[in-house]
Enzyme design. Structure first.
Site, PDB file in Angstrom:
ATOM      1  N   ASN A  47       0.802  -1.234   0.000  1.00  0.00           N
ATOM      2  CA  ASN A  47       0.000   0.000   0.000  1.00  0.00           C
ATOM      3  C   ASN A  47       0.834   1.283   0.000  1.00  0.00           C
ATOM      4  OD1 ASN A  47       0.633  -0.723   2.716  1.00  0.00           O
ATOM      5  ND2 ASN A  47      -0.906   0.703   3.429  1.00  0.00           N
ATOM      6  N   GLU A  77       7.034   0.291  16.212  1.00  0.00           N
ATOM      7  CA  GLU A  77       8.097   0.830  15.366  1.00  0.00           C
ATOM      8  C   GLU A  77       8.265   2.305  15.727  1.00  0.00           C
ATOM      9  OE1 GLU A  77       6.630  -0.128  11.376  1.00  0.00           O
ATOM     10  OE2 GLU A  77       7.953  -1.881  11.383  1.00  0.00           O
ATOM     11  N   GLY A 120       1.941  -6.140   7.220  1.00  0.00           N
ATOM     12  CA  GLY A 120       1.040  -6.732   6.234  1.00  0.00           C
ATOM     13  C   GLY A 120      -0.246  -7.170   6.899  1.00  0.00           C
ATOM     14  N   THR A 178      -1.384 -13.203   7.536  1.00  0.00           N
ATOM     15  CA  THR A 178       0.024 -13.501   7.232  1.00  0.00           C
ATOM     16  C   THR A 178       0.867 -13.352   8.491  1.00  0.00           C
ATOM     17  OG1 THR A 178      -0.411 -12.419   5.111  1.00  0.00           O
ATOM     18  CG2 THR A 178       1.863 -13.049   5.545  1.00  0.00           C
ATOM     19  N   CYS A 207      -3.300   1.612   6.273  1.00  0.00           N
ATOM     20  CA  CYS A 207      -3.751   0.872   7.456  1.00  0.00           C
ATOM     21  C   CYS A 207      -4.354   1.818   8.489  1.00  0.00           C
ATOM     22  CB  CYS A 207      -2.587   0.104   8.051  1.00  0.00           C
ATOM     23  SG  CYS A 207      -1.177   1.174   8.385  1.00  0.00           S
ATOM     24  N   GLU A 254       3.298  -5.539  12.340  1.00  0.00           N
ATOM     25  CA  GLU A 254       2.388  -4.399  12.124  1.00  0.00           C
ATOM     26  C   GLU A 254       1.298  -4.887  11.190  1.00  0.00           C
ATOM     27  OE1 GLU A 254       2.678  -1.564  13.669  1.00  0.00           O
ATOM     28  OE2 GLU A 254       4.668  -1.889  14.510  1.00  0.00           O
ATOM     29  N   THR A 261      -3.153  -9.407   8.883  1.00  0.00           N
ATOM     30  CA  THR A 261      -3.174 -10.122  10.165  1.00  0.00           C
ATOM     31  C   THR A 261      -3.006 -11.629   9.958  1.00  0.00           C
ATOM     32  OG1 THR A 261      -4.417  -8.403  11.262  1.00  0.00           O
ATOM     33  CG2 THR A 261      -4.653 -10.609  12.180  1.00  0.00           C
TER      34      THR A 261
HETATM   35  P1  NAD Z   1       0.108  -9.457   3.001  1.00  0.00           P
HETATM   36  O1  NAD Z   1       0.118  -9.975   4.379  1.00  0.00           O
HETATM   37  O2  NAD Z   1      -0.602 -10.221   1.953  1.00  0.00           O
HETATM   38  O3  NAD Z   1       1.602  -9.277   2.448  1.00  0.00           O
HETATM   39  C1  NAD Z   1       2.556  -8.488   3.098  1.00  0.00           C
HETATM   40  C2  NAD Z   1       3.936  -8.987   2.726  1.00  0.00           C
HETATM   41  O4  NAD Z   1       4.109 -10.296   3.257  1.00  0.00           O
HETATM   42  C3  NAD Z   1       4.176  -9.106   1.226  1.00  0.00           C
HETATM   43  O5  NAD Z   1       5.506  -8.744   0.930  1.00  0.00           O
HETATM   44  C4  NAD Z   1       3.971 -10.588   0.987  1.00  0.00           C
HETATM   45  O6  NAD Z   1       4.658 -11.074  -0.134  1.00  0.00           O
HETATM   46  C5  NAD Z   1       4.559 -11.179   2.248  1.00  0.00           C
HETATM   47  N1  NAD Z   1       4.078 -12.529   2.581  1.00  0.00           N
HETATM   48  C6  NAD Z   1       2.946 -13.147   2.202  1.00  0.00           C
HETATM   49  N2  NAD Z   1       2.891 -14.391   2.716  1.00  0.00           N
HETATM   50  C7  NAD Z   1       4.017 -14.560   3.452  1.00  0.00           C
HETATM   51  C8  NAD Z   1       4.536 -15.620   4.243  1.00  0.00           C
HETATM   52  N3  NAD Z   1       3.891 -16.769   4.369  1.00  0.00           N
HETATM   53  N4  NAD Z   1       5.715 -15.435   4.871  1.00  0.00           N
HETATM   54  C9  NAD Z   1       6.375 -14.278   4.767  1.00  0.00           C
HETATM   55  N5  NAD Z   1       5.946 -13.228   4.023  1.00  0.00           N
HETATM   56  C10 NAD Z   1       4.770 -13.373   3.380  1.00  0.00           C
HETATM   57  O7  NAD Z   1      -0.426  -7.973   3.119  1.00  0.00           O
HETATM   58  P2  NAD Z   1      -0.732  -6.973   1.933  1.00  0.00           P
HETATM   59  O8  NAD Z   1      -1.997  -7.400   1.288  1.00  0.00           O
HETATM   60  O9  NAD Z   1       0.490  -6.786   1.119  1.00  0.00           O
HETATM   61  O10 NAD Z   1      -0.961  -5.605   2.730  1.00  0.00           O
HETATM   62  C11 NAD Z   1      -2.182  -5.190   3.216  1.00  0.00           C
HETATM   63  C12 NAD Z   1      -2.267  -5.398   4.702  1.00  0.00           C
HETATM   64  O11 NAD Z   1      -1.189  -4.749   5.347  1.00  0.00           O
HETATM   65  C13 NAD Z   1      -3.515  -4.808   5.310  1.00  0.00           C
HETATM   66  O12 NAD Z   1      -4.056  -5.727   6.220  1.00  0.00           O
HETATM   67  C14 NAD Z   1      -3.016  -3.576   6.034  1.00  0.00           C
HETATM   68  O13 NAD Z   1      -3.796  -3.169   7.129  1.00  0.00           O
HETATM   69  C15 NAD Z   1      -1.677  -4.025   6.471  1.00  0.00           C
HETATM   70  N6  NAD Z   1      -0.815  -2.884   6.775  1.00  0.00           N
HETATM   71  C16 NAD Z   1      -0.495  -2.639   8.083  1.00  0.00           C
HETATM   72  C17 NAD Z   1       0.286  -1.545   8.410  1.00  0.00           C
HETATM   73  C18 NAD Z   1       0.660  -1.248   9.833  1.00  0.00           C
HETATM   74  O14 NAD Z   1       1.563  -0.463  10.038  1.00  0.00           O
HETATM   75  N7  NAD Z   1       0.022  -1.854  10.810  1.00  0.00           N
HETATM   76  C19 NAD Z   1       0.756  -0.719   7.392  1.00  0.00           C
HETATM   77  C20 NAD Z   1       0.411  -1.002   6.077  1.00  0.00           C
HETATM   78  C21 NAD Z   1      -0.373  -2.094   5.774  1.00  0.00           C
END
Ligand code: NAD
Length: 480
Positions: free
Chosen positions: A150, A461, A226, A230, A282, A248, A228
């Protein structure tokens, strides 16, 4: 067509198996570059390069590391518009948003930790006149940083900067949906003279390369941002191996509007906090709770302003809402709009995909969508949608709004609008989230702790918190 490359041991290289995936421009729906489809062999190579680089990088003085990182920060600034354009094409966000917000923030992330590390001191605890303790903060070794799609370069650098500044070597992975700016960043690392192996960037699918990044015996810590789901999987795999974890995760943030708010500001900022970056932040407020006395006037003005937001070509200067980052996510957001209707919601504005026409006719655009009439505990109001969709809900008392605001499994951020200072303090104390904004949104000081409670994550963080996470503390006690 451009091929993105992995950055391993100071070199830009193809993945071990030579396989690539399509990288799609979400505004056109067309492939515009190729992203490495890396495997565990590439991660292994990256980990070995990082391991080899660690003794010399960690032995450098904080000042030496700082100087290299500051060169990198300056190069980001110098390439601001190029990076912003790349981010806009890769992610779908408006160019101006990346140009004025995210890329400058990526530079600020590196600058902030490059300077912070020079002030990151050890503590001493004298025990009267018979002993003294001092606490060393040493880098962990090789760490993994995994980031989402994002805010690609912004969140990527937010992790890498403190890890590197503290003396660790890093294996990092941007999202496979938005790999471009991390690739351009690796070119800048080479230009800045970052020693080989200190930072390694492996591109690829999370489930394919992620497990090696999170469970390898040489990885000492995992910093992940990423979803929740994952995050839970990573925790399941890495926790029994006693790796340090910073997670996060998702959010479903409440935006609480009291009748005594500064109405004009509350409406304008609520439109911003709902639809900036297509609602794909997020921290976006996706559940707006409005005190009943001003519900109708707020609703009318909020809808009027939402209707003014132009959806379209992310590179056009007047675009306010760009494309949704991927087809899968586009379909997910639309499915939640359907769910909201099934759950009895009324669509007050938007609610549909948009055909922008011309070269964008196959792009993933969705109208900013406002929904009312839903119960606080229905799925639309409980699950993270992460798109340009908000719900409006009236409330009658502080007690009621706190119950509704705190009712989800998430607890990342909350926004409160009131001119009553006492009420603002009282309500923020009772909100279950890691971040509370009063009469503002997304006002960030990089020194403050950043993170969530409940299923929004573990750890913080930002500021010293990030430097503490990326170091191990060792107490030395000397009897005098
Ligand atoms: P995602 O969990 O699908 O992917 C995030 C990252 O993890 C990607 O690089 C992906 O390739 C990697 N990944 C996927 N499966 C994995 C595994 N099994 N092991 C290790 N890495 C793996 O999330 P997304 O769809 O890319 O992002 C959207 C989500 O991120 C939303 O839920 C959003 O709320 C969250 N987010 C949170 C924050 C925060 O600071 N809390 C900030 C931005 C986004």
């Amino acid at each position: 067509m451009q091929k993105i490359l992995n950055y391993i041991n100071g070199n830009l290289i193809e993945p071990h198996k030579g396989e690539f995936m399509d990288n799609i421009n979400p505004a056109t729906g067309k492939v515009y570059s190729f992203c490495p489809d890396s495997t565990s062999e590439d991660v292994e190579l990256a980990i070995q390069a990082a391991k080899a680089a660690f003794p010399s990088w960690s032995a450098k003085s904080a000042n030496d590391r700082s100087e290299i990182l500051l060169r990198l920060a300056n190069l980001i600034e110098k390439n601001n518009d190029k990076l912003a354009e790349a981010e806009s094409i890769d992610q779908g966000k408006p160019f101006w948003l990346a140009q004025k917000g995210e890329i400058p923030r990526a530079k600020a992330n590196i600058h902030f930790f490059a300077t912070a590390i020079e002030h990151f001191a050890s503590e001493a605890h004298p025990m009267g006149d018979h002993a003294i303790n001092y606490t060393l903060k040493t880098p962990l070794g090789v760490v993994s940083c995994i980031s989402p799609w994002n805010l690609p370069l912004y969140l990527f650098t937010w992790k890498i900067a403190p890890a590197l500044a503290a003396g660790n070597c890093v294996v990092a992975k941007p999202s496979e949906i938005t790999p471009m700016t991390a690739f351009l960043f690796s070119e800048l690392c080479i230009e800045a003279g970052l020693p080989a192996g200190v930072l390694n960037i492996v591109h690829g699918l999370g489930p394919k390369v992620g497990p090696t990044m999170t469970t390898h015996p040489d990885i000492k810590a995992v910093s992940f941002t990423g979803g929740t789901k994952t995050g839970a999987e990573i925790a399941r795999n890495a926790a029994p191996l006693f790796k340090k974890l910073s997670l996060e995760l998702g959010g479903k943030n409440p935006n609480i509007i009291f009748a005594d708010c500064d109405f004009k500001k509350a409406v304008a900022e609520s439109v911003r906090s709902s639809f900036t970056n297509q609602g794909e932040i997020c921290l976006c407020g996706s559940r707006i709770f409005i005190e009943r006395g001003i519900y109708e006037t707020f609703k009318t003005e909020f809808i009027n302003q939402t209707k003014l937001l132009k959806v379209g070509n992310p590179l056009a200067p007047d675009t306010k809402v760009g494309a949704i980052a991927s087809k899968v996510h586009f379909e997910k957001v639309l499915s939640y709009i359907d769910l909201a209707k099934e759950e009895g919601g009324t669509i007050l504005s938007g609610g549909n995909s948009v055909n922008v026409g011309g070269e964008f006719s196959e792009g993933y655009f969705i109208e900013p969508t406002v929904i009312e009439g839903l119960s606080f505990d229905c799925r639309t109001n409980q699950e993270e949608i992460f798109g340009p969709v908000v719900t409006l809900t009236p409330f009658d008392s502080e007690e009621e709004v706190l119950m509704m605001a705190n009712s989800t499994e998430y607890g990342l951020a909350a926004t409160i609008w009131t001119e009553n200072l006492t009420k603002a303090h009282r309500v923020s104390a009772q909100i279950k989230s890691g971040i509370v904004w009063i009469n503002c949104w997304l006002l960030r000081d990089l020194r403050t702790p950043f993170g969530g409670v409940k299923q929004s994550g573990v750890g913080r963080e930002g500021g010293w918190e990030a430097l503490r996470f990326f170091t191990e503390q060792k107490n030395v006690c000397i009897k005098l």
